[in-house]
Design an enzyme around this catalytic site. Structure first.
Site, mmCIF file in Angstrom:
data_model
loop_
_atom_site.group_PDB
_atom_site.id
_atom_site.type_symbol
_atom_site.label_atom_id
_atom_site.label_comp_id
_atom_site.label_asym_id
_atom_site.label_seq_id
_atom_site.Cartn_x
_atom_site.Cartn_y
_atom_site.Cartn_z
ATOM 1 N N LYS A 182 11.188 -2.588 7.377
ATOM 2 C CA LYS A 182 10.736 -3.459 6.520
ATOM 3 C C LYS A 182 12.106 -4.508 6.174
ATOM 4 C CE LYS A 182 7.274 -1.406 3.986
ATOM 5 N NZ LYS A 182 6.681 -1.017 2.642
ATOM 6 N N SER B 268 -0.667 6.753 9.725
ATOM 7 C CA SER B 268 -0.979 5.804 9.258
ATOM 8 C C SER B 268 -2.686 5.445 8.734
ATOM 9 C CB SER B 268 -0.703 4.314 9.803
ATOM 10 O OG SER B 268 -0.770 3.285 9.308
ATOM 11 N N LYS B 269 -2.979 5.058 7.494
ATOM 12 C CA LYS B 269 -4.248 4.815 7.404
ATOM 13 C C LYS B 269 -4.724 3.218 7.363
ATOM 14 C CE LYS B 269 -5.413 8.915 6.014
ATOM 15 N NZ LYS B 269 -4.359 9.558 7.070
ATOM 16 N N GLY C 138 14.008 4.908 -9.317
ATOM 17 C CA GLY C 138 14.470 4.606 -7.761
ATOM 18 C C GLY C 138 14.900 3.276 -7.830
ATOM 19 N N ASN D 149 6.513 -6.349 4.692
ATOM 20 C CA ASN D 149 5.430 -5.335 5.305
ATOM 21 C C ASN D 149 4.343 -6.339 5.964
ATOM 22 O OD1 ASN D 149 4.104 -6.754 3.240
ATOM 23 N ND2 ASN D 149 3.253 -4.866 2.820
ATOM 24 N N MET E 21 3.898 6.140 -6.209
ATOM 25 C CA MET E 21 3.723 5.123 -5.214
ATOM 26 C C MET E 21 3.455 5.845 -3.950
ATOM 27 S SD MET E 21 6.329 2.189 -6.322
ATOM 28 C CE MET E 21 6.637 1.659 -4.339
ATOM 29 N N ALA F 95 11.535 1.083 -1.607
ATOM 30 C CA ALA F 95 10.290 0.891 -2.409
ATOM 31 C C ALA F 95 10.391 0.294 -3.807
ATOM 32 C CB ALA F 95 9.848 2.482 -2.413
#
Ligand code: ATR
Length: 276
Positions: free
Chosen positions: A68, A17-18, A130, A89, A218, A134
């Site tokens: 989520k 994770s950033k 999709g 989120n 994404m 997401a």
């Protein structure tokens, strides 16, 4: 000295994770004292972890895969964005101690496309690839930009049709099979399938693009995804990955927590540097 506020992102996996880097960079801009941790939560322990975090004085949470939907379900209060997405989120305690959920993913995507990339969504023909979590997370904010139309295309066509029906009240939305998209060309094509992560290739007709088409994946990483390579090979006007979306959705969270809007461009550069 101001009190240090505690934040975290909950996910599984979470190692790469950033978000801690991003929020530390935002806090630096304002001189805020913030602690932000990436926490790997057991798959069956999400609700317990959330309640424990807030009970121990945590100020706010970000939530990532695969929690989520659970985050939105456990909240006492939903924003319009998390209600529409069926996913959150962002979690925070309100003044009455209730858990409030929001979803800043779609806003982050829109902000990156419109403000950072300079793409025009208003009046655009948008193709969203999709129909999973997401795609669901971004469909509402995309439609709020008043595009000409939104076509949701998915390998499993009935999921796209279902999503199109759910969001149909917000504009001209249709759904169908990814291999049989009837409209000829699109101004904006967004890859919200998980193929960017798995490295699988989507089979897409080049005729979907024209010389003004903008393509967005994404996901983000050090290398262009197969979808981005496909777009570049077929002469898309512009191609972008999701690093900007990542930073912009974080900035939306930061704004909700601190009432201050961080500058994102230098932080996007820092994320890119960290990706190598
Ligand atoms: P996420 O939360 O990342 O959206 P998800 O809910 O599992 O994850 O959804 C993954 C999406 O990527 C789905 O739309 C899936 O299509 P299906 O509904 O047909 O499964 C899509 N996807 C994954 N692998 C794919 C592939 N190889 N080709 C086309 N679509 C793919």
């Amino acid at each position: 000295m101001a009190q240090t506020r505690k934040f975290a992102v909950f996910g599984n996996p979470i190692k790469h994770s950033k978000s801690p880097l991003i929020h530390a960079a935002f806090a630096e801009q304002f001189g805020h004292s913030l602690e932000y941790r990436a926490v790997r939560v057991e798959l069956d322990g999400f609700e317990r972890a959330v309640r424990g975090f807030f009970a121990s004085g945590g100020s706010g949470l970000n939530v990532t895969v695969p929690f989520k939907t659970q985050a939105s379900d456990l909240a006492d209060i939903q924003s319009e964005h998390s209600r529409l997405a069926g996913a959150a989120n962002f979690l925070v305690l309100d003044e009455q101690g209730r858990i409030a959920a929001d979803n800043t993913d779609g806003l982050g995507l829109v902000r990156d496309m419109v403000v950072n990339q300079g793409w025009l969504l208003q009046g655009a023909r948008i193709l969203l690839l999709g129909a999973g979590g997401a795609a669901r997370g971004v469909a509402g904010p995309l439609l709020q930009e008043r595009p000409h139309s939104l076509f949701i295309a998915n390998r499993t066509a009935h999921k796209a049709a279902q999503l199109a029906q759910e969001f149909g009240g917000l504009g001209d939305v249709r759904g169908g099979d990814i291999s049989g998209i009837e409209e000829r060309t699109f101004d904006i094509v967004i890859n919200a399938t998980s193929t960017g992560l798995s490295g699988e290739t989507l089979s897409l007709a080049p005729a979907l693009l024209n010389e003004r088409s903008c393509c967005y994946d994404m996901v983000y990483g050090p290398e262009p995804t197969p979808f981005m390579r496909w777009a570049a090979q077929h002469a898309a006007w512009a191609v972008a990955d999701g690093a900007g979306m990542l930073v912009e959705q974080a900035a939306e969270s930061y704004f909700r927590w601190y009432g201050a809007r961080p500058e994102t461009a230098p932080v996007i550069r820092r994320v890119r540097d960290a990706l190598g």
